[in-house]
Design an enzyme around this catalytic site. Structure first.
Site, PDB file in Angstrom:
ATOM      1  N   ASP A  69       0.694  -1.010   0.041  1.00 43.04           N
ATOM      2  CA  ASP A  69      -0.106  -0.103   0.027  1.00 43.04           C
ATOM      3  C   ASP A  69       1.030   1.309   0.024  1.00 43.04           C
ATOM      4  O   ASP A  69       2.187   1.113   0.250  1.00 43.04           O
ATOM      5  CB  ASP A  69      -0.821   0.107   1.260  1.00 43.04           C
ATOM      6  CG  ASP A  69      -1.913   1.131   1.225  1.00 43.04           C
ATOM      7  OD1 ASP A  69      -2.408   1.542   0.291  1.00 43.04           O
ATOM      8  OD2 ASP A  69      -1.900   1.783   2.431  1.00 43.04           O
ATOM      9  N   ASP A  97      -0.321   5.255   0.922  1.00 45.59           N
ATOM     10  CA  ASP A  97      -0.527   6.052   2.224  1.00 45.59           C
ATOM     11  C   ASP A  97      -0.651   5.338   3.530  1.00 45.59           C
ATOM     12  O   ASP A  97      -1.318   4.574   3.417  1.00 45.59           O
ATOM     13  CB  ASP A  97      -1.899   6.962   1.819  1.00 45.59           C
ATOM     14  CG  ASP A  97      -1.677   7.664   0.461  1.00 45.59           C
ATOM     15  OD1 ASP A  97      -1.456   9.004   0.821  1.00 45.59           O
ATOM     16  OD2 ASP A  97      -1.918   7.211  -0.590  1.00 45.59           O
ATOM     17  N   ASP A 130      -1.332  -1.231   5.957  1.00 47.10           N
ATOM     18  CA  ASP A 130      -1.679  -0.451   7.386  1.00 47.10           C
ATOM     19  C   ASP A 130      -3.197  -0.437   7.630  1.00 47.10           C
ATOM     20  O   ASP A 130      -3.340  -0.125   8.817  1.00 47.10           O
ATOM     21  CB  ASP A 130      -1.164   1.106   7.330  1.00 47.10           C
ATOM     22  CG  ASP A 130      -2.218   1.871   6.409  1.00 47.10           C
ATOM     23  OD1 ASP A 130      -2.670   2.758   6.882  1.00 47.10           O
ATOM     24  OD2 ASP A 130      -1.869   1.540   5.167  1.00 47.10           O
TER      25      ASP A 130
END
Length: 222
Positions: free
Chosen positions: A14, A16, A177
């Site tokens: 990922d 961001d 995240d």
């Protein structure tokens, strides 16, 4: 290398909240967009809790907060266009890499792992951001939130890159995240690796039951 990488041939990341902390720049763009349409502007901490589902949802959440109700389509479109204009003008002014990211990515690349980026951020912003941090050349493939018909938590982007690189999902890892990263990874048959920092709407990443949680990307190379 971390034991979770044994037998693996593809690592997806990922962006961001995983590789970069982009909230400061996203917040400025959201604030300017809402100001443009005459609405109250949210704090950076508000925006931090809204990130993770792509730009359209980010703008919708900001408008809903400002209006105390869902926005109409005309206002949504106007504010979204303003956000894209403001963010596109300065996507890297305050954005920073998380500690250990640069070293970990270079080490994994040198070790021969194909690295891919799968983000819900609009595709047009990926290359400028990765180029700014001199990381673009490390990635074999990049998929944005508007690249395909579906974005995370759909498994489609993950299955797409695995197919493009001719690597089975069982030999692939998704690193992220948020619950959307973990859900997409599980649905695609990837091994899932979670980071406890980043943007997960205040929910502990443990609740998503990833295969492993690491405190830093550097843990993948140890």
């Amino acid at each position: 290398m971390h034991a979770i990488l044994q037998g693996k041939r593809l690592i997806a990341f990922d962006l961001d909240g995983t590789l970069i902390d982009s909230v400061p720049d996203l917040a400025i763009a959201v604030q300017r967009a809402l100001s443009d349409v005459g609405l109250p502007v949210p704090s950076e901490e508000h925006v931090r809790n809204w990130v993770g589902n792509g730009a359209q949802v980010l703008v919708e959440r900001a408008l809903t907060w400002a209006l105390s109700e869902a926005p109409g389509q005309v206002l949504q479109t106007t504010a979204y266009d303003a956000f894209m204009r403001h963010y596109g003008a300065a996507p890297n002014a305050l954005t920073r890499l998380y500690p250990g990211v640069r070293t970990a990515l270079h080490d994994l690349h040198k070790a021969g792992y194909p690295l891919v980026l799968i983000t819900n951020k609009p595709e047009r912003f990926i290359a400028p951001i990765l180029s700014h941090f001199e990381l673009l050349a490390l990635f074999a493939h990049c998929v944005g939130g508007d690249t395909l018909a579906e974005k995370k938590p759909s498994p489609l982007p993950l299955l797409h890159v695995a197919q493009q690189l001719d690597i089975p999902p069982s030999a692939s890892v998704m690193v992220g995240d948020s619950r959307h990263d973990i859900a997409a990874g599980k649905a695609a048959g990837f091994t899932t690796v979670a980071l406890p920092y980043g943007y997960n709407h205040g929910e502990p990443i443990e609740h998503s039951q990833p295969d492993v949680i690491i405190s830093s990307l550097l843990a993948l190379t140890e």
